[in-house]
Design a protein around this motif. Structure first.
Motif, PDB file in Angstrom:
ATOM      1  N   GLU A  42       1.135  -1.195  -0.080  1.00 40.29           N
ATOM      2  CA  GLU A  42       0.003   0.122  -0.028  1.00 40.29           C
ATOM      3  C   GLU A  42       0.869   1.334   0.055  1.00 40.29           C
ATOM      4  OE1 GLU A  42      -3.233   0.118  -0.355  1.00 40.29           O
ATOM      5  OE2 GLU A  42      -4.185  -1.723   0.317  1.00 40.29           O
ATOM      6  N   PHE A  43       1.937   1.306   0.990  1.00 36.40           N
ATOM      7  CA  PHE A  43       2.844   2.365   0.812  1.00 36.40           C
ATOM      8  C   PHE A  43       3.577   2.413  -0.740  1.00 36.40           C
ATOM      9  CE2 PHE A  43       2.857   1.973   5.478  1.00 36.40           C
ATOM     10  CZ  PHE A  43       2.657   3.405   5.681  1.00 36.40           C
ATOM     11  N   GLU A  44       3.861   1.332  -1.151  1.00 33.92           N
ATOM     12  CA  GLU A  44       4.688   1.419  -2.506  1.00 33.92           C
ATOM     13  C   GLU A  44       3.854   1.884  -3.606  1.00 33.92           C
ATOM     14  OE1 GLU A  44       7.343  -1.737  -5.322  1.00 33.92           O
ATOM     15  OE2 GLU A  44       6.608  -2.479  -3.594  1.00 33.92           O
ATOM     16  N   ILE A  45       2.572   1.593  -3.433  1.00 32.78           N
ATOM     17  CA  ILE A  45       1.919   1.860  -4.745  1.00 32.78           C
ATOM     18  C   ILE A  45       1.495   3.567  -4.539  1.00 32.78           C
ATOM     19  CG2 ILE A  45      -0.526   1.351  -3.960  1.00 32.78           C
ATOM     20  CD1 ILE A  45       0.826   0.917  -7.518  1.00 32.78           C
ATOM     21  N   ALA A  46       1.372   3.915  -3.268  1.00 34.47           N
ATOM     22  CA  ALA A  46       0.739   5.371  -3.081  1.00 34.47           C
ATOM     23  C   ALA A  46       2.246   6.158  -3.511  1.00 34.47           C
ATOM     24  CB  ALA A  46       0.784   5.533  -1.609  1.00 34.47           C
ATOM     25  N   SER A  78      -0.559   6.887   9.064  1.00 29.68           N
ATOM     26  CA  SER A  78       0.806   7.024   9.151  1.00 29.68           C
ATOM     27  C   SER A  78       1.191   8.406   8.421  1.00 29.68           C
ATOM     28  CB  SER A  78       1.709   6.058   8.320  1.00 29.68           C
ATOM     29  OG  SER A  78       1.509   4.803   8.838  1.00 29.68           O
ATOM     30  N   LEU A  79       0.341   8.757   7.265  1.00 30.05           N
ATOM     31  CA  LEU A  79       0.389  10.187   6.844  1.00 30.05           C
ATOM     32  C   LEU A  79      -0.041  11.313   7.760  1.00 30.05           C
ATOM     33  CD1 LEU A  79      -0.473   9.351   3.111  1.00 30.05           C
ATOM     34  CD2 LEU A  79       1.823   9.899   3.989  1.00 30.05           C
ATOM     35  N   THR A  80      -0.989  11.056   8.489  1.00 26.24           N
ATOM     36  CA  THR A  80      -1.318  12.157   9.413  1.00 26.24           C
ATOM     37  C   THR A  80      -0.355  12.248  10.548  1.00 26.24           C
ATOM     38  OG1 THR A  80      -3.598  11.462   9.175  1.00 26.24           O
ATOM     39  CG2 THR A  80      -3.266  12.381  11.051  1.00 26.24           C
ATOM     40  N   HIS A  86       6.388   0.232  12.007  1.00 29.10           N
ATOM     41  CA  HIS A  86       7.232  -0.997  11.311  1.00 29.10           C
ATOM     42  C   HIS A  86       7.484  -0.398   9.883  1.00 29.10           C
ATOM     43  CE1 HIS A  86       6.852  -3.517  14.618  1.00 29.10           C
ATOM     44  NE2 HIS A  86       5.531  -3.459  14.761  1.00 29.10           N
ATOM     45  N   TYR A  87       7.253   0.771   9.576  1.00 28.89           N
ATOM     46  CA  TYR A  87       7.103   1.086   8.120  1.00 28.89           C
ATOM     47  C   TYR A  87       7.672   2.504   8.183  1.00 28.89           C
ATOM     48  CZ  TYR A  87       4.237  -3.018   7.607  1.00 28.89           C
ATOM     49  OH  TYR A  87       3.556  -4.285   7.707  1.00 28.89           O
ATOM     50  N   ASP A  92       8.446   7.700   5.060  1.00 28.40           N
ATOM     51  CA  ASP A  92       9.202   8.916   5.011  1.00 28.40           C
ATOM     52  C   ASP A  92       9.501   8.907   3.226  1.00 28.40           C
ATOM     53  OD1 ASP A  92       9.988   9.184   7.495  1.00 28.40           O
ATOM     54  OD2 ASP A  92      11.844   8.361   7.263  1.00 28.40           O
ATOM     55  N   ASP A  93       9.514   7.895   2.740  1.00 24.22           N
ATOM     56  CA  ASP A  93       9.353   7.935   1.040  1.00 24.22           C
ATOM     57  C   ASP A  93       8.461   8.340   0.748  1.00 24.22           C
ATOM     58  OD1 ASP A  93      12.076   6.605   1.297  1.00 24.22           O
ATOM     59  OD2 ASP A  93      11.275   4.625   0.791  1.00 24.22           O
ATOM     60  N   LEU A  94       7.056   8.098   1.185  1.00 22.51           N
ATOM     61  CA  LEU A  94       5.956   8.430   0.727  1.00 22.51           C
ATOM     62  C   LEU A  94       5.826  10.138   0.684  1.00 22.51           C
ATOM     63  CD1 LEU A  94       3.058   8.388  -0.661  1.00 22.51           C
ATOM     64  CD2 LEU A  94       2.135   7.353   1.663  1.00 22.51           C
ATOM     65  N   LEU A  95       6.185  10.616   2.179  1.00 24.75           N
ATOM     66  CA  LEU A  95       5.987  11.960   2.310  1.00 24.75           C
ATOM     67  C   LEU A  95       7.095  12.632   1.275  1.00 24.75           C
ATOM     68  CD1 LEU A  95       5.942  11.857   6.201  1.00 24.75           C
ATOM     69  CD2 LEU A  95       4.211  12.549   4.801  1.00 24.75           C
TER      70      LEU A  95
END
Length: 132
Positions: A42-46, A78-80, A86-87, A92-95
């Protein structure tokens, strides 16, 4: 922008779907992912969705507000918080992928309201399973 990931726990294969609606036009993307569990997928695709949107918009990112829809509670939370136990590296990569945009508004939606990205993710996962 809508994103969703699909993971086959037995094989560890993951895939994702991205639905971007910009200027009344839809861009549908689906891809295999390197993640081996659904949360990481989910993080990777975002992240990939924001990178693709940035590529599409170029310099206009700096003046663009993105409405980002996800059915992943962990991505939303996590974005909030800018934190995930654990991620954290994925957060950080998504932000970082969101940074070029003027503003990103993240909204959690139930899976039934994310069918476009969900369908793309499942199509990509089936293709990855057949190729294996």
């Amino acid at each position: 922008m809508y994103t969703d990931a699909a993971t086959q726990p037995q094989s560890g294969l993951s895939a994702g779907g991205i639905l971007i609606i910009h200027d009344h036009e839809q861009t549908q993307l689906k891809t295999s992912l390197t993640a081996t569990n659904n949360h990481a997928a989910e993080f990777e695709i975002a992240r990939l969705g924001f990178q693709r949107l940035a590529d599409m918009l170029g310099d206009d990112c700096a003046t663009t507000t993105v409405l980002f829809y996800t059915d992943s509670q962990i991505v939303n939370d996590s974005l909030t918080k800018h934190y995930a136990k654990h991620y954290q590296s994925l957060v950080d990569d998504l932000l970082a992928a969101q940074a070029p945009f003027q503003l990103v508004l993240t909204q959690w939606v139930p899976e039934k309201q994310n069918q476009g990205a969900h369908t793309l993710a499942n199509q990509a996962l089936h293709s990855a399973e057949e190729a294996k």
